[in-house]
Scaffold this motif. Structure first.
Motif, PDB file in Angstrom:
ATOM      1  N   GLN A   1       0.814  -1.213   0.000  1.00 21.01           N
ATOM      2  CA  GLN A   1       0.000   0.000   0.000  1.00 21.01           C
ATOM      3  C   GLN A   1       0.851   1.269   0.000  1.00 21.01           C
ATOM      4  N   GLY A   2       2.173   1.103  -0.036  1.00 17.13           N
ATOM      5  CA  GLY A   2       3.067   2.253  -0.093  1.00 17.13           C
ATOM      6  C   GLY A   2       3.193   2.998   1.216  1.00 17.13           C
ATOM      7  N   LYS A   3       2.903   2.325   2.335  1.00 24.10           N
ATOM      8  CA  LYS A   3       2.980   3.008   3.633  1.00 24.10           C
ATOM      9  C   LYS A   3       4.428   3.166   4.065  1.00 24.10           C
ATOM     10  N   ASN A   4       4.711   4.295   4.719  1.00 21.47           N
ATOM     11  CA  ASN A   4       6.024   4.558   5.277  1.00 21.47           C
ATOM     12  C   ASN A   4       6.078   3.966   6.679  1.00 21.47           C
ATOM     13  N   LEU A   5       7.120   3.173   6.940  1.00 24.11           N
ATOM     14  CA  LEU A   5       7.220   2.511   8.237  1.00 24.11           C
ATOM     15  C   LEU A   5       7.967   3.352   9.269  1.00 24.11           C
ATOM     16  N   VAL A   6       8.072   4.667   9.009  1.00 25.74           N
ATOM     17  CA  VAL A   6       8.789   5.526   9.939  1.00 25.74           C
ATOM     18  C   VAL A   6       8.139   5.516  11.312  1.00 25.74           C
ATOM     19  N   ASN A   7       6.838   5.229  11.378  1.00 23.95           N
ATOM     20  CA  ASN A   7       6.156   5.173  12.679  1.00 23.95           C
ATOM     21  C   ASN A   7       6.514   3.929  13.473  1.00 23.95           C
ATOM     22  N   LEU A   8       7.135   2.952  12.822  1.00 22.17           N
ATOM     23  CA  LEU A   8       7.408   1.673  13.486  1.00 22.17           C
ATOM     24  C   LEU A   8       8.884   1.290  13.368  1.00 22.17           C
ATOM     25  N   PRO A   9       9.800   2.160  13.781  1.00 20.21           N
ATOM     26  CA  PRO A   9      11.224   1.825  13.629  1.00 20.21           C
ATOM     27  C   PRO A   9      11.632   0.621  14.469  1.00 20.21           C
ATOM     28  N   LEU A  10      11.068   0.489  15.666  1.00 22.89           N
ATOM     29  CA  LEU A  10      11.481  -0.610  16.546  1.00 22.89           C
ATOM     30  C   LEU A  10      10.963  -1.948  16.031  1.00 22.89           C
ATOM     31  N   ILE A  11       9.727  -1.971  15.529  1.00 21.89           N
ATOM     32  CA  ILE A  11       9.190  -3.208  14.954  1.00 21.89           C
ATOM     33  C   ILE A  11       9.965  -3.583  13.696  1.00 21.89           C
ATOM     34  N   SER A  12      10.268  -2.587  12.846  1.00 19.23           N
ATOM     35  CA  SER A  12      11.017  -2.863  11.618  1.00 19.23           C
ATOM     36  C   SER A  12      12.395  -3.432  11.925  1.00 19.23           C
ATOM     37  N   ASN A  13      13.066  -2.862  12.902  1.00 20.43           N
ATOM     38  CA  ASN A  13      14.393  -3.358  13.268  1.00 20.43           C
ATOM     39  C   ASN A  13      14.302  -4.724  13.940  1.00 20.43           C
ATOM     40  N   TRP A  14      13.262  -4.934  14.754  1.00 18.26           N
ATOM     41  CA  TRP A  14      13.042  -6.263  15.349  1.00 18.26           C
ATOM     42  C   TRP A  14      12.835  -7.303  14.257  1.00 18.26           C
ATOM     43  N   TYR A  15      12.042  -6.967  13.253  1.00 17.30           N
ATOM     44  CA  TYR A  15      11.747  -7.876  12.139  1.00 17.30           C
ATOM     45  C   TYR A  15      13.034  -8.272  11.412  1.00 17.30           C
ATOM     46  N   GLN A  16      13.919  -7.322  11.195  1.00 14.60           N
ATOM     47  CA  GLN A  16      15.201  -7.620  10.553  1.00 14.60           C
ATOM     48  C   GLN A  16      16.084  -8.481  11.450  1.00 14.60           C
ATOM     49  N   ARG A  17      16.056  -8.178  12.742  1.00 13.37           N
ATOM     50  CA  ARG A  17      16.914  -8.891  13.696  1.00 13.37           C
ATOM     51  C   ARG A  17      16.501 -10.359  13.819  1.00 13.37           C
ATOM     52  N   VAL A  18      15.195 -10.602  13.847  1.00 14.94           N
ATOM     53  CA  VAL A  18      14.703 -11.973  13.978  1.00 14.94           C
ATOM     54  C   VAL A  18      15.162 -12.829  12.797  1.00 14.94           C
ATOM     55  N   GLN A  19      15.258 -12.219  11.623  1.00 14.65           N
ATOM     56  CA  GLN A  19      15.685 -12.969  10.436  1.00 14.65           C
ATOM     57  C   GLN A  19      17.113 -13.483  10.562  1.00 14.65           C
ATOM     58  N   LYS A  20      17.913 -12.853  11.431  1.00 15.56           N
ATOM     59  CA  LYS A  20      19.301 -13.273  11.607  1.00 15.56           C
ATOM     60  C   LYS A  20      19.442 -14.445  12.575  1.00 15.56           C
ATOM     61  N   VAL A  21      18.360 -14.795  13.248  1.00 14.85           N
ATOM     62  CA  VAL A  21      18.404 -15.924  14.189  1.00 14.85           C
ATOM     63  C   VAL A  21      18.585 -17.213  13.392  1.00 14.85           C
ATOM     64  N   PRO A  22      19.545 -18.043  13.758  1.00 16.94           N
ATOM     65  CA  PRO A  22      19.749 -19.295  13.022  1.00 16.94           C
ATOM     66  C   PRO A  22      18.461 -20.118  12.925  1.00 16.94           C
ATOM     67  N   GLY A  23      18.130 -20.543  11.730  1.00 21.09           N
ATOM     68  CA  GLY A  23      16.962 -21.389  11.520  1.00 21.09           C
ATOM     69  C   GLY A  23      15.702 -20.667  11.114  1.00 21.09           C
ATOM     70  N   VAL A  24      15.650 -19.337  11.321  1.00 21.45           N
ATOM     71  CA  VAL A  24      14.417 -18.604  11.026  1.00 21.45           C
ATOM     72  C   VAL A  24      14.179 -18.519   9.523  1.00 21.45           C
ATOM     73  N   LYS A  25      15.217 -18.142   8.752  1.00 23.84           N
ATOM     74  CA  LYS A  25      15.018 -18.019   7.304  1.00 23.84           C
ATOM     75  C   LYS A  25      14.707 -19.378   6.668  1.00 23.84           C
ATOM     76  N   LYS A  26      15.330 -20.418   7.177  1.00 20.38           N
ATOM     77  CA  LYS A  26      15.065 -21.757   6.654  1.00 20.38           C
ATOM     78  C   LYS A  26      13.619 -22.155   6.914  1.00 20.38           C
TER      79      LYS A  26
END
Length: 627
Positions: free
Chosen positions: A297-322
């Protein structure tokens, strides 16, 4: 390892597919955990809510390497038909686990039992294995993860475009949660390490002045490779089973002398704090769907910096991407977001803390007499109906030992009091029950009430509902010893039971649980026999507000009612007699309010004192009958 392990069946709801997820989201969450754990211990069934579902489409396109079978609701085991999905039941058994948190925690436990080398899976249960263990009715955090955010995301995805312009309040609640300081076991030590790192970083980060280091007159710190935060280092060293060196942990004298109140606070790395837990597993599929939809929908995630960074961080956990790949979740990549200027941020202060307003007076000062006097001036006093059969008792000496509460690790005096309590409840239920009735023992614990009822009333069906697995397993063992075939066991929070029944019983339902049981019975049009307990734990919740009845609401404020509840717990035998009398009067008033609330909904309710009154300091008993 046992030679043979009973096969367990996992039942998941299926309403529709949306992009790369199966809905309801509870099903996608369950499948994601199975993939993360690489767990193949369960035979999985999808239970469609509609009629026309393409078997090939579901199994091939949505489920990765998991083998899944379709089954209609009417084909479910009887005990599962009374529960909300997801649910797990032993094949051909009568023991069911229902509700998202209970099911996920069981998957984790079974995965670890089958392969003890998977310690990372067991770590998902968090400190003391309590992650999402508290039921959603009393834990705001469990409710946010298990119910509020999945429902909010499902609503967001199905809403019309004009209703998708604002971020759901529950998502904002999670953003605010990620911004709160972290409290963890032994955090004093970690906070001192953080202070030491900050002091060392300040020395290493001396500003460099010059053309390349200045921008519009401002000093810029030059870091080609900024050090990761201490919280990140700790979180990922645990995930990767790495130890932080003693040299890194050695504190300087000035650090040791720093007061705890002056130490820096810890930042969130994952949903519950520093460590990756089941809460992150639950939230990832939900937040993923929300972010995918927002991006489209083209929304800017500037209102959710902590959730966006959490989302990126979780992807680095071993096994999550798999695991995400197995579930066909195409995880998004975002640049690291920094908090935006205040004027660009949605005002998170406008997001109310759940129950903040209702429970703002959490500390009560003063005694109950002014409140009791206020009620008396309005013609309201505690009153008890006469006991219908005060001398009725079971023939305990001729009952099988497994029926008696003394079978457990209970002193003789306590076992006698428990027998007396059971005499009261069984006598009341016996007067109400008819052959073929379904009787539900809510908050059953070790099954003291339910097992007696199942043994004494073989023509009735008895269902035990309890959130604590060990207590329910003990009840199951006692039932097996007796050879009972008219009894079922459900490990679940009360909200996940939706079966029909005729009589609800509960012995010493704690705090708000008494009101939850009454509500379940009223919705089912069932009679109830309930002994309340732990009045001091009563407080406003999402579903229940106090006082309960219109009459009490006209006279008492929430704070005044809470004073009654606090003093209703002052009935212990070691207290002075005059104090116990006041406590009993407060108990009677709190329960009178509950009784009147039920009568407003066409019930006839009696509040009775159990006989003998010495059987328990909490000796009140409701008997409610639908009109």
């Amino acid at each position: 390892m046992k030679d043979s392990v009973a096969e367990e069946h996992l039942y998941l709801g299926f309403s529709h597919q949306y992009r790369d997820s199966i809905f309801p989201l509870h099903t996608s969450i369950s499948l994601f955990l199975l993939s993360y754990c690489d767990c193949k211990l369960f035979k999985i069934f999808l239970v469609p809510t509609g009629e026309n579902v393409d078997d090939q489409f579901v199994t091939k396109n949505l489920l990765g390497d998991l083998e899944v079978h379709l089954i209609s609701r009417c084909q479910l085991p009887v005990v599962v038909q009374s529960c909300c999905l997801p649910a797990i039941v032993v094949k051909d058994g009568k023991f069911c686990r229902a509700g998202l948190s209970v099911v996920l925690r069981h998957i984790i436990q079974k995965t670890y039992e089958a392969d003890p080398s998977k310690k990372d899976v067991l770590e998902l249960l968090g400190f003391k294995k309590t992650c999402l263990k508290a039921c959603a009715e009393v834990s705001q955090w469990t409710r946010l993860c298990e119910i509020s955010i999945p429902l909010a995301v499902e609503g967001f995805l199905t809403a019309s475009p004009e209703h998708c312009q604002t971020i759901p309040p529950d998502i904002l609640q999670f953003e605010r949660k990620l911004g709160e300081p972290v409290r963890v076991h032994n955090d004093d030590k970690i906070r001192r390490q953080k202070l030491q790192q900050q002091k060392a970083g300040a020395k290493d980060a001396m500003p460099i002045l010059g053309k390349e280091a200045t921008e519009e007159g401002k000093t810029v710190e030059m870091h080609e490779h900024p050090l990761p935060s201490l919280e990140l280092s700790i979180a990922f060293s645990k995930l990767l089973v790495q130890e932080v060196s003693d040299a890194d942990n050695r504190e300087a004298p000035c650090i040791r002398r720093t007061k705890t109140s002056d130490l820096p606070l810890l930042d969130h790395i994952f949903a519950e704090g520093l460590y990756f837990t089941l809460a992150d597993i639950v939230l990832l599929p939900c937040i993923h769907q929300f972010l995918v939809s927002s991006k489209k929908q083209g929304k800017n995630l500037v209102n959710l910096p902590l959730i966006s960074n959490w989302y990126q961080r979780v992807q680095k956990v071993p096994g999550v991407k798999k695991a995400a790949g197995k579930c066909k979740m195409e995880l998004l990549q975002f640049p690291e977001l920094m908090p935006a200027p205040e004027e660009e941020l949605q005002d998170l202060s406008s997001v109310p803390h759940e129950l903040e307003e209702e429970n703002e007076d959490s500390h009560f000062i003063g005694g109950p007499r002014p409140t009791m006097t206020k009620l008396m001036e309005n013609g309201i006093e505690a009153k008890f109906s006469p006991h219908p059969c005060p001398n009725w008792t079971l023939d305990w000496t001729n009952l099988p030992s497994a029926v008696s509460p003394g079978e457990g690790k209970m002193s003789r005096d306590r076992a006698l009091r428990k027998q007396q309590q059971l005499n009261n409840l069984v006598a009341a239920v016996t007067k109400l029950a008819k052959p073929g009735d379904v009787i539900v023992d809510f908050c059953s614990g070790g099954g003291h009430v339910g097992i007696v009822l199942a043994h004494m009333m073989p023509s009735c069906q008895v269902v035990l509902i309890e959130n604590k697995e060990l207590s329910l397993m003990r009840a199951k063992d006692r039932s097996d010893e007796l050879g009972l075939n008219n009894i079922w066991f459900i490990q679940a929070n009360l909200d996940y039971f939706n079966g029909t029944f005729n009589i609800g019983v509960a012995l010493h339902a704690c705090g708000v649980a008494t009101d939850m049981v009454i509500e379940h019975c009223i919705k089912a049009g069932a009679a109830f026999v309930i002994s309340p307990c732990c009045y001091g734990f009563i407080q406003n919740t999402v579903k229940f507000k106090y006082p309960r009845s219109c009459k009490f609401k006209e006279i008492l404020s929430y704070k005044e009612h809470m004073i009654l509840c606090r003093f209703a717990d002052q009935t212990a035998v070691q207290l002075p007699p005059e104090r116990r009398i006041i406590g009993k009067q407060c108990m009677g008033l709190v329960d009178l309010d509950r009784a009147w609330a039920a009568e407003e909904r066409n019930y006839s309710v009696q509040v009775i004192s159990m006989e003998p009154e010495s059987c328990s300091p909490k000796n009140n008993m409701f008997v409610g009958i639908p009109a």
